[in-house]
Design an enzyme around this catalytic site. Sequence first.
Site, PDB file in Angstrom:
ATOM      1  N   SER A 182     -41.299  25.658   8.603  1.00 32.34           N
ATOM      2  CA  SER A 182     -42.029  25.544   7.334  1.00 32.34           C
ATOM      3  C   SER A 182     -43.413  24.957   7.552  1.00 32.34           C
ATOM      4  CB  SER A 182     -41.239  24.647   6.374  1.00 32.34           C
ATOM      5  OG  SER A 182     -42.014  24.307   5.243  1.00 32.34           O
ATOM      6  N   TYR A 194     -37.154  17.315   3.563  1.00 33.87           N
ATOM      7  CA  TYR A 194     -37.125  18.731   3.924  1.00 33.87           C
ATOM      8  C   TYR A 194     -38.034  19.001   5.115  1.00 33.87           C
ATOM      9  CZ  TYR A 194     -38.226  23.700   3.701  1.00 33.87           C
ATOM     10  OH  TYR A 194     -38.448  25.016   4.031  1.00 33.87           O
TER      11      TYR A 194
END
Length: 323
Positions: free
Chosen positions: A127, A154
């Site tokens: 990501s 995350y």
Amino acid sequence: MAILVTGAAGFIGMHVAERLLARGEAVVGLDNFNTYYDPELKACRAARLAPHAAFEMVRGDLADHELVARLVRERGVDRVAHLGAQAGVRYSIENPFAYERSNLAGHLAVLEACRHAGVKHLVYASSSSVYGDRPLTGQGFREDDPTVSPVSLYAATKRSCELMSQAYAKLYGFPQSGLRFFTVYGPWGRPDMAYFSFTQKIMAGEPIEVFGEGRMARDFTYIDDIVDGVVGVLDNPPPRGGHEVYNIGDSSPVGLMDMITTLEGALGREAVKIMRPMQPGDVTATYADVTKLNRLTGYAPKVSIQEGLPRFVAWWRERYGEN
């Protein structure tokens, strides 16, 4: 030989599986159809894949390492597109253990299955959040930029997955490639993403909350361009023992207010906007330098947000019957 696509009922996973099936590959999908967002949407994505004779969907948990190992071994898997994970920055604040299980234990299960089965190439989803909160400088984030200051759990799990893969590539030799996705959007997308939730609220006549007071910017990347990059990398593994990380984005950041204006134009309605401060875990801007990916695969995003958002809106109207 088959390709395992984890998260095959997910947004990116379904589109990647479709592309692979279209070119004649055998694909095994794995997904747990969890309730993070509407499971019916996931079921509908899976239904698009089901008619393909060369596709098999398996319902199961990524963190079930015995299941993952058995799938890779028994289905003759030689390549893996590991796209399954618990997504969402804000949800990681509410439910951190979902990320420990899906992202960390799940990634380890995939690594173990690949190394014991002699998989030729593992491509996995990372990501852009690993870069932390950085201002735009007129230059995109590069793969060798620092990734030591995550601002969400995350992001921390995604960077941890990269480090785990680096270790496994060196220890066991199988090639791996990580993809740092930058704000993917388009038809069949995730309802928790801003463009999707804004569409639902605008069409329902409800106000939208604009966080960061509209000053945020994102490198919105259309799903077809993302699939080009994923499949291109899958076809170009690094040498044995190699581990590479690639940015995959549009390389043209768009301000949040500009995105909303484009969406309003596609919907033919103006949003009632409530300006809010930044939320914990959010980053101010994302911007991909895709030079490395371009050199490997010729990757060059083709769909601008002015073209991509109307495509999404057309799909949304068809699916939800709103005019």
